[in-house]
Design an enzyme around this catalytic site. Structure first.
Site, short mmCIF file in Angstrom:
data_model
loop_
_atom_site.label_atom_id
_atom_site.label_comp_id
_atom_site.label_asym_id
_atom_site.label_seq_id
_atom_site.Cartn_x
_atom_site.Cartn_y
_atom_site.Cartn_z
N MET A 37 -22.83 4.34 -15.36
CA MET A 37 -21.68 3.56 -14.88
C MET A 37 -21.48 2.34 -15.79
SD MET A 37 -21.47 4.10 -10.81
CE MET A 37 -22.64 2.89 -10.23
N HIS A 41 -28.17 -0.82 -20.61
CA HIS A 41 -29.37 -1.61 -20.89
C HIS A 41 -30.41 -0.71 -21.56
CE1 HIS A 41 -31.07 0.40 -17.43
NE2 HIS A 41 -30.11 -0.08 -16.64
N HIS A 44 -30.98 2.82 -20.17
CA HIS A 44 -29.99 3.82 -20.57
C HIS A 44 -30.24 4.26 -22.02
CE1 HIS A 44 -27.39 1.58 -17.52
NE2 HIS A 44 -27.44 2.80 -17.04
O1 PAF Z 1 -27.21 6.13 -11.69
C1 PAF Z 1 -26.00 5.95 -11.96
O2 PAF Z 1 -25.64 5.18 -12.86
C2 PAF Z 1 -24.95 6.69 -11.16
O3 PAF Z 1 -25.34 6.87 -9.83
C3 PAF Z 1 -24.54 8.04 -11.80
C4 PAF Z 1 -25.70 9.02 -11.83
C5 PAF Z 1 -24.01 7.80 -13.20
C6 PAF Z 1 -23.42 8.67 -10.96
O4 PAF Z 1 -22.31 7.85 -10.87
#
Ligand code: PAF
Length: 185
Positions: A37, A41, A44
Site C-alpha cells: 500500500m 520501507h 518492503h
Molecule cells: O499488507 C499490506 O500492505 C496490504 O494488506 C496488502 C497485502 C498489500 C493488501 O492491500
C-alpha cells in the site's frame, strides 16, 4: 561510457498489466510480485530483493485498498508518498510498478468479495471486521491481474499471511507464497 537510465515501467490499467504479464509468461520469464500500500520501507525492499534474486521479472503494486478500511478508519489520512516510492523502486531495479486507481479496481457496480472464515474471526479481525475481507478480495484481484508465479509477504503480519495462505489453498490459486522475515526501520 554510456550510462543506462534506470526506470520502472508504471502501469495503472488492469488491461495493460495483464498484457505485460502475459507477455512475460509467453517468454517463459518468471514473475515475482510484492503487493503493497506504498510508503515503502526496508521491510518492503527486503521482499523486493528476494523477488529480484529469485524471479526474472518483479512487479510491485502500490494500491491503498479502500475495502480493507472500516468506515471510521484511517483511509483518508493513510500516508501517501508515491514519488519517493518510485525512486526506491527504480534504485532497487524493479521492472513494473502497478498502481491502479480506486475506480479501476472497484468500479461503481462492483459487487464481489471473498471471505476466509475462522482465521479472520480473532485478533485484528475482531476489532476491524472489514480488514481481512478487504485484504483477501484485493489480493485475489491482484493475483488475477498480475498473474505472478511467486508472491512475497512479510512474516510479521502473520494473521494476514495465514488468511492469504488459506485463500491460495482453498481457491487452488497457481501462485507460490514466499514468507520473508520482515525487517523494520
Ligand atoms: O499488507 C499490506 O500492505 C496490504 O494488506 C496488502 C497485502 C498489500 C493488501 O492491500
Amino acid at each position: 561510457m554510456e550510462t543506462k537510465t534506470q526506470t520502472v515501467r508504471e502501469v495503472s490499467s488492469i488491461a495493460e498489466m495483464k498484457e505485460v504479464s502475459q507477455s512475460f509468461r509467453k517468454q517463459n520469464l518468471t514473475i515475482g510480485f510484492v503487493p503493497t500500500m506504498g510508503c515503502l520501507h526496508e521491510g518492503h525492499l527486503n521482499l523486493v530483493k528476494r523477488s529480484l534474486e529469485t524471479c526474472d521479472r518483479t512487479v510491485v503494486s502500490i494500491f491503498i485498498n479502500p475495502t480493507q478500511f472500516g468506515p471510521n478508519e484511517d483511509l483518508d489520512t493513510y500516508p501517501r508518498q508515491l514519488q519517493s516510492d518510485i525512486e526506491k523502486l527504480v534504485e532497487a531495479g524493479v521492472d513494473i510498478l502497478f498502481h491502479p486507481s480506486n475506480e479501476e479496481m472497484y468500479p461503481t457496480d462492483y459487487k464481489t468479495y471473498v471471505q476466509v472464515q475462522d482465521i479472520t474471526e480473532h485478533l485484528c479481525g475482531t476489532s476491524r471486521p472489514d480488514l481481512f475481507k478487504g485484504v483477501s478480495t484485493v489480493v485475489l484481484k491482484l493475483f488475477n491481474i498480475v498473474q505472478p508465479h511467486n508472491a512475497f509477504f512479510g512474516e510479521k503480519d502473520w494473521q494476514q499471511l495465514a488468511v492469504i495462505e488459506a485463500l491460495v489453498e482453498d481457491l487452488n490459486l497457481d501462485v507460490v507464497l514466499n514468507r520473508v522475515p520482515i525487517v523494520r526501520e
